[in-house]
Enzyme design. Sequence first.
Site, PDB file in Angstrom:
ATOM      1  N   ASP B 113      -1.639  -5.500 -11.982  1.00 16.32           N
ATOM      2  CA  ASP B 113      -0.494  -5.248 -11.122  1.00 16.32           C
ATOM      3  C   ASP B 113      -0.920  -5.665  -9.717  1.00 16.32           C
ATOM      4  O   ASP B 113      -2.103  -5.699  -9.381  1.00 16.32           O
ATOM      5  CB  ASP B 113      -0.109  -3.759 -11.194  1.00 16.32           C
ATOM      6  CG  ASP B 113       1.279  -3.517 -10.627  1.00 16.32           C
ATOM      7  OD1 ASP B 113       1.941  -4.491 -10.225  1.00 16.32           O
ATOM      8  OD2 ASP B 113       1.702  -2.352 -10.585  1.00 16.32           O
ATOM      9  N   ASP B 286       3.323  -0.007 -19.441  1.00 18.69           N
ATOM     10  CA  ASP B 286       2.083   0.619 -18.964  1.00 18.69           C
ATOM     11  C   ASP B 286       2.467   1.952 -18.379  1.00 18.69           C
ATOM     12  O   ASP B 286       3.590   2.112 -17.869  1.00 18.69           O
ATOM     13  CB  ASP B 286       1.409  -0.217 -17.868  1.00 18.69           C
ATOM     14  CG  ASP B 286       2.068   0.020 -16.520  1.00 18.69           C
ATOM     15  OD1 ASP B 286       3.158  -0.537 -16.289  1.00 18.69           O
ATOM     16  OD2 ASP B 286       1.523   0.797 -15.700  1.00 18.69           O
ATOM     17  N   CYS B 324      -3.161  13.098 -37.586  1.00 24.98           N
ATOM     18  CA  CYS B 324      -3.558  12.152 -36.534  1.00 24.98           C
ATOM     19  C   CYS B 324      -4.854  11.476 -36.966  1.00 24.98           C
ATOM     20  O   CYS B 324      -5.768  12.130 -37.478  1.00 24.98           O
ATOM     21  CB  CYS B 324      -3.743  12.856 -35.199  1.00 24.98           C
ATOM     22  SG  CYS B 324      -4.345  11.747 -33.907  1.00 24.98           S
ATOM     23  N   CYS B 326      -6.927   9.777 -34.957  1.00 27.14           N
ATOM     24  CA  CYS B 326      -7.815   9.461 -33.829  1.00 27.14           C
ATOM     25  C   CYS B 326      -9.214  10.046 -34.065  1.00 27.14           C
ATOM     26  O   CYS B 326      -9.402  10.954 -34.874  1.00 27.14           O
ATOM     27  CB  CYS B 326      -7.238   9.968 -32.509  1.00 27.14           C
ATOM     28  SG  CYS B 326      -7.564  11.697 -32.127  1.00 27.14           S
ATOM     29  N   CYS B 329      -9.412  13.907 -33.586  1.00 28.05           N
ATOM     30  CA  CYS B 329      -8.866  14.717 -34.683  1.00 28.05           C
ATOM     31  C   CYS B 329      -9.681  14.550 -35.968  1.00 28.05           C
ATOM     32  O   CYS B 329      -9.759  15.477 -36.767  1.00 28.05           O
ATOM     33  CB  CYS B 329      -7.397  14.372 -34.920  1.00 28.05           C
ATOM     34  SG  CYS B 329      -6.316  15.059 -33.635  1.00 28.05           S
ATOM     35  N   HIS B 355      -7.154  11.080 -27.867  1.00 26.36           N
ATOM     36  CA  HIS B 355      -6.061  11.575 -28.716  1.00 26.36           C
ATOM     37  C   HIS B 355      -4.698  11.088 -28.224  1.00 26.36           C
ATOM     38  O   HIS B 355      -3.908  10.549 -29.006  1.00 26.36           O
ATOM     39  CB  HIS B 355      -6.083  13.105 -28.767  1.00 26.36           C
ATOM     40  CG  HIS B 355      -4.913  13.665 -29.508  1.00 26.36           C
ATOM     41  ND1 HIS B 355      -4.845  13.673 -30.883  1.00 26.36           N
ATOM     42  CD2 HIS B 355      -3.734  14.167 -29.076  1.00 26.36           C
ATOM     43  CE1 HIS B 355      -3.682  14.175 -31.262  1.00 26.36           C
ATOM     44  NE2 HIS B 355      -2.990  14.486 -30.186  1.00 26.36           N
TER      45      HIS B 355
END
Lengths: 414, 414
Positions: B113, B286, B324, B326, B329, B355
Amino acid sequence: MARANANLTADGHAGPNEQLGYEMSMFTIEATDGGARAGVLRTPHGDVPTPAFMPVATQGSVKALDPADLRSVGANILLANTYHLYLRPGVDVIDAMGGLHRFIGWDGPLLTDSGGFQGYSLKHLRKITEEAIFFKSHIDGSMHVFSPESAMRHQRDLGADIVMPLDVCLASDAPRAEVEAAVERTNRWAARCVDAGAGDGQALFGIVQGGLYPDLRRRSAEFLVSVGFPGYAVGGLSVGESKDDMYEVLGFTTGLLPAAAPRYLMGVGSPEDLVESVARGVDMFDCVLPTRIARNGALFVREGRVNIYTAPFQRQDGPIDDGCDCYTCRTFSAAYVHHLFRAKELLAYRLATIHNLRFVLRLMEEMRSAIEAGSFDAYRGEFASRFVPPEQRTQLEQKRKWLAAQGRPDGRRR
Amino acid sequence: MARANANLTADGHAGPNEQLGYEMSMFTIEATDGGARAGVLRTPHGDVPTPAFMPVATQGSVKALDPADLRSVGANILLANTYHLYLRPGVDVIDAMGGLHRFIGWDGPLLTDSGGFQGYSLKHLRKITEEAIFFKSHIDGSMHVFSPESAMRHQRDLGADIVMPLDVCLASDAPRAEVEAAVERTNRWAARCVDAGAGDGQALFGIVQGGLYPDLRRRSAEFLVSVGFPGYAVGGLSVGESKDDMYEVLGFTTGLLPAAAPRYLMGVGSPEDLVESVARGVDMFDCVLPTRIARNGALFVREGRVNIYTAPFQRQDGPIDDGCDCYTCRTFSAAYVHHLFRAKELLAYRLATIHNLRFVLRLMEEMRSAIEAGSFDAYRGEFASRFVPPEQRTQLEQKRKWLAAQGRPDGRRR
């Protein structure tokens, strides 16, 4: 180099140890070189090559790292603190979650310290009687009692592989009468801990106290050895005394302990102290120093410590330390780590901690190899000639500041 | 479900784009379903499946994560901020280190950006003229000038795959005259950015402004499309307006943009906004929200957000979110993450960030699959029926607090 028998037993102490349900053979010395020893510590959660350094997970987390990070730096055993875990999240919570190993996601060996050190480091928050240590919680001011019996009960519930008795730890400048009384009480408490008993498969170590007084160290060691423990810790060092004093007392004290049992020097972990202590026959260490100073940007390199915040690192395209095999050095430039610290990015603390722990754990591996090769003296000399520790005065000042910060809500804790 | 041609070009805009050295074919739409699109964005550092969410590495680090973590959560492209990196460590430093990819250890696609948003979020620290934005550094108070030309020069030196023009961003309640002036200036600055030029292989996107005024959005979009960009961003949303207003303006604005070019909604990233925006034809996003709230203990689960600090998690032996995938988890109980937050352990922030990012990136993957399968509407309905966002009022309040904190030395930054 002398190779020791695989299953040495401590002279005359097989009886008491059997009573405790321990096997002296939890420790095997594979090689010795002068006073230095290379061995293997066997625990229900795996073997630990020694000399071993235990990263400190006071509250069940080695600050900024996860279990995979700890494996990657070469950690084989961690230390956690019973007192801190008792206060938060509570031993009952961890017990209900299947014990400390499962709770923190670490399936390797664990040692829990009892909370005795907090009777020293949190001194404005506690009272010690013959019965117990009475703590005022540094978290919420609530009152708590740690007795030898409750310290053992909590450690049984936590389920570490090695547990420590409650002991009385004093500053290095404590008057002789106080030190003597502390030794006597530590001995009585050790006996109470033995009576209370460790859990199945847990090894309870003894802790030698006695400050800087050789006769008191001897009295402490002789009592503990007469009881018989599968391992012996040396406590009450690195609590404000000079390095010369520490090395002298340490060398004297290890000589009082059975050759066949593992020896654990509590709370020591600067690189130079690790080398000098291994030379004096120590097998195990724990210390927050490598991780604590990492979070302040003080990083170990071949030649000593550097401050990653300083200007020379701003454009250093190479790693923090040439030849370092840690994840941080293999992946990122010193310039990036410098930037992360300057920008207060959380990743900085993890990358720095990985680096310093890998430095210390590699040092342990190198010492072990040198002992096995019969070249430990050469290694020790080479190390001393290149690694320049910060001024001893600076170190003592830092330690005092740290101790003074103990027990404040935001204080750093062992 | 309608399958679009592989190499759609924007009607009548091939010419200008060729002049800029871009290929419209950097983006391929593979499937559409209603307004939603599934595509692939091609960059010099690899392909990005869309809809795509870009984790935000404002200062060159997605807070608390490293590149391996970002791969593990499924990130394919990151966003970094030119203004922040210009101030620290300095674009010259990053350039000397071989560019941003190498500096931060991320070899995948990157978008920078420009710093235009900081002209809004740091509003008490800047002045905007026709020439440039004059910033007072939030770090040390020093003065800095960001012009369209210098923003492009800095971004060429950083070397991201996608770069953004300097724009004028306003709050949602800005008076019409101000919004109109900002649109005109943003258009003139966009033309100056095109003249200044991006680097080899870099794609410069256009940014549509115009607040909540459809005619100003149209004026902005028509100008940018007449210039021709390989992608178009929608700026000036999620800056204080209601969700209804945002969705309405967004739906209107995407309809003004060439179907074949990727559309990037800047600064949006709550799960419900992602779903509703994909429905309106957005391809890229984003937002700091998933990572910022993670560090405050607000974690995404199937049903909405939970606060990991709260009592129910103290003894939750299962993961934060059943099902989940991830790392957090798969590895740790909710009780352990709860403990880490309560104990202020640094690991908490990393595990929570992993997570939440995985939640958002899995959401993008699921939306892409649904679009490909022609079942996006069903997915959107199912999501809306189970995922209950926090009260809109609470969200707005949080956003206002966050914006008010911008530019303070310890303020959180986009």
